[in-house]
Design a protein around this motif. Structure first.
Motif, PDB file in Angstrom:
ATOM      1  N   GLN A  57      -6.187  -3.446  -2.520  1.00  0.00           N
ATOM      2  CA  GLN A  57      -7.414  -2.602  -2.794  1.00  0.00           C
ATOM      3  C   GLN A  57      -7.095  -1.949  -3.973  1.00  0.00           C
ATOM      4  O   GLN A  57      -7.581  -1.645  -4.825  1.00  0.00           O
ATOM      5  CB  GLN A  57      -8.108  -1.930  -1.817  1.00  0.00           C
ATOM      6  CG  GLN A  57      -9.273  -1.173  -2.031  1.00  0.00           C
ATOM      7  CD  GLN A  57     -10.185  -0.933  -0.781  1.00  0.00           C
ATOM      8  OE1 GLN A  57     -11.141  -1.202  -0.571  1.00  0.00           O
ATOM      9  NE2 GLN A  57      -9.645   0.187  -0.127  1.00  0.00           N
ATOM     10  N   ALA A  58      -5.896  -0.818  -3.841  1.00  0.00           N
ATOM     11  CA  ALA A  58      -5.509  -0.152  -4.695  1.00  0.00           C
ATOM     12  C   ALA A  58      -5.211  -0.544  -6.003  1.00  0.00           C
ATOM     13  O   ALA A  58      -5.517  -0.068  -7.251  1.00  0.00           O
ATOM     14  CB  ALA A  58      -4.241   0.850  -4.133  1.00  0.00           C
ATOM     15  N   GLN A  61      -8.856  -1.906  -7.746  1.00  0.00           N
ATOM     16  CA  GLN A  61      -9.921  -0.828  -7.889  1.00  0.00           C
ATOM     17  C   GLN A  61     -10.146  -0.531  -9.417  1.00  0.00           C
ATOM     18  O   GLN A  61     -11.335  -0.755  -9.853  1.00  0.00           O
ATOM     19  CB  GLN A  61      -9.540   0.450  -7.155  1.00  0.00           C
ATOM     20  CG  GLN A  61      -9.743   0.546  -5.734  1.00  0.00           C
ATOM     21  CD  GLN A  61     -11.154   0.307  -5.270  1.00  0.00           C
ATOM     22  OE1 GLN A  61     -12.158  -0.002  -6.091  1.00  0.00           O
ATOM     23  NE2 GLN A  61     -11.109   0.665  -4.089  1.00  0.00           N
ATOM     24  N   ILE A  62      -9.332  -0.504 -10.369  1.00  0.00           N
ATOM     25  CA  ILE A  62      -9.350  -0.133 -11.702  1.00  0.00           C
ATOM     26  C   ILE A  62      -9.917  -1.305 -12.488  1.00  0.00           C
ATOM     27  O   ILE A  62     -11.074  -1.433 -13.273  1.00  0.00           O
ATOM     28  CB  ILE A  62      -8.079   0.447 -12.140  1.00  0.00           C
ATOM     29  CG1 ILE A  62      -7.875   1.809 -11.691  1.00  0.00           C
ATOM     30  CG2 ILE A  62      -8.194   0.579 -13.946  1.00  0.00           C
ATOM     31  CD1 ILE A  62      -6.538   2.416 -12.314  1.00  0.00           C
ATOM     32  N   THR A 339      -9.009   3.931  -6.676  1.00  0.00           N
ATOM     33  CA  THR A 339      -7.541   3.712  -6.601  1.00  0.00           C
ATOM     34  C   THR A 339      -6.696   4.726  -5.998  1.00  0.00           C
ATOM     35  O   THR A 339      -5.958   4.758  -4.954  1.00  0.00           O
ATOM     36  CB  THR A 339      -6.735   3.431  -7.966  1.00  0.00           C
ATOM     37  OG1 THR A 339      -7.438   2.356  -8.598  1.00  0.00           O
ATOM     38  CG2 THR A 339      -5.342   3.190  -8.053  1.00  0.00           C
ATOM     39  N   SER A 342      -7.448   4.932  -2.359  1.00  0.00           N
ATOM     40  CA  SER A 342      -6.914   4.020  -1.623  1.00  0.00           C
ATOM     41  C   SER A 342      -5.240   4.042  -1.501  1.00  0.00           C
ATOM     42  O   SER A 342      -4.608   3.724  -0.434  1.00  0.00           O
ATOM     43  CB  SER A 342      -7.002   2.459  -2.194  1.00  0.00           C
ATOM     44  OG  SER A 342      -8.338   2.214  -2.299  1.00  0.00           O
TER      45      SER A 342
END
Length: 393
Positions: A57-58, A61-62, A339, A342
């Protein structure tokens, strides 16, 4: 709020809530149930399986946030929910711990949180945006408490694979809500440029907010490494922990409604934020004080104060990010923000476990108090500039 703003807030929050409930449902039973799978007796593999969601997920995210700026919020939300649903069904069909790992990694790859937050920001005015985002932020705490009630009951009847399948169905329900019930998104400025993204990364106020959400979520997850065991030590059976969590979450919503929104209307948002961060630090010091001999009433009071602080900050921080950035770069900014969130969850879990193992609960809460105080000092320095920029917005 206008009717459109209410619809956007309610339905986008419901999408967020369905996703968070799907995530949290497996957590209370995952460690015990994973041991039934081949390879699930290895604590390192089980821990990695749980943490893979936060890592993927991190990482995404961007890109998802930038894509929502360029291609539209709803498209990205639907793609994210489809990927999340696919991961849920893969985990439901898993026959060993490696299958669960692949499913969890895919779940995290559906990183559409920034797109949801950006769409809500697009559909609300500045003066009411914090209310809408409060529903999004509050859904995290509420779904966590609800999962503690539902997970053991559902696990008895449908098992871990059934919980994952239920999660996938909830993601599909989120797609229906996105396409049918969420108001139409405003036209996007499809002129995303790399320079704007670097402007987002260099923005001083955004750096402070990103550090803040990192610290908030690191403290949150590190706390839950130790708090459940402290409740058991205080005499409350683990099956009854929701008796503390759920009332604390609900009462904290009342406190937030009576403090955050009126104070924001009067122009005192900076003071509320600093007070909430200070309260977060005091809560960690409170846990440090009673770590050796916890009492049920002491823990319940500290958990209530934590959720009061957490919900105020969780609602305010993304609202401030959305005000600092034009709509054409909002998804990118919120992608960076999510981000950091996360990474905070990942760091909090990893660091919390390490500190608890090496130094006990006292070291854990001492470190979290130090992190909270560092954030308070940074916020004190950055928020005056942030306040001036809001006034000129």
């Amino acid at each position: 709020m206008t009717a459109t703003e209410r619809r956007a807030s309610v339905w986008l929050s419901s999408i967020f809530a369905l996703r968070m409930l799907g995530l949290f449902l497996v957590l209370p039973v995952f460690v015990l149930e994973a041991a039934r799978y081949p390879g699930g007796q290895d604590p390192a593999l089980v821990g990695l399986t749980m943490g893979l969601f936060g890592l993927t997920q991190a990482l995404l995210q961007i890109p998802f946030g930038m894509a929502s700026d360029a291609w539209g919020r709803k498209r990205v939300i639907v793609v994210g929910l489809l990927v999340f649903a696919a991961g849920s069904f893969v985990a439901a069909a898993a026959q060993d711990i490696h299958g669960l790992m692949i499913g969890r990694a895919l779940q995290g790859a559906g990183a559409m949180s920034a797109a949801v937050t950006a769409l809500l920001a697009d559909l609300t005015r500045d003066e009411v945006r914090t209310k809408g985002l409060a529903l999004l932020g509050g859904s995290i705490g509420l779904m966590f408490a609800l999962s503690l009630v539902l997970a053991p009951l559902l696990n008895t009847h449908i098992g871990l694979s059934g919980l994952f399948a239920t999660t996938g169905l909830m993601a599909l329900a989120g797609i229906f809500i996105t396409l049918r019930l969420v108001p139409a998104e405003p036209p996007q400025h499809k002129d995303l440029q790399g320079g704007r993204f670097w402007d987002v990364l260099r923005n001083r106020e955004l750096l402070g907010l990103n550090f803040g959400v990192f610290a908030l979520n690191a403290v949150q997850l590190a706390m839950w490494v130790a708090v459940p065991a402290m409740l058991v030590q205080a005499g409350l059976d683990k099956s009854l922990h929701w008796h503390v969590y759920l009332p604390a979450v609900l009462a904290s919503f009342v406190v937030m409604g009576g403090t955050l929104f009126p104070m924001e209307r009067r122009g005192h948002l900076r003071a509320v934020l600093l007070a909430a961060i200070a309260l977060l630090a005091l809560v960690q010091l409170g846990f440090l004080e009673i770590a050796g001999a916890p009492t049920l009433w002491g823990l319940a009071t500290l958990i209530l104060l934590f959720f009061c602080s957490f919900n105020i900050l969780e609602a305010s921080l993304p609202s401030l990010v959305s005000r600092l950035i034009p709509a054409s770069s909002r998804g990118s900014a919120l992608g960076v923000f999510n981000t950091a969130q996360s990474l905070g969850l990942f760091a909090g879990g990893a660091l919390g476990g390490l500190l608890l193992k090496s130094g006990g609960t006292g070291v854990l809460f001492g470190a979290m108090a130090g992190l909270s105080l560092l954030w308070l000092l940074l916020a004190w320095w950055l928020l005056p500039a942030l306040k001036r920029k809001q006034a000129s917005h």
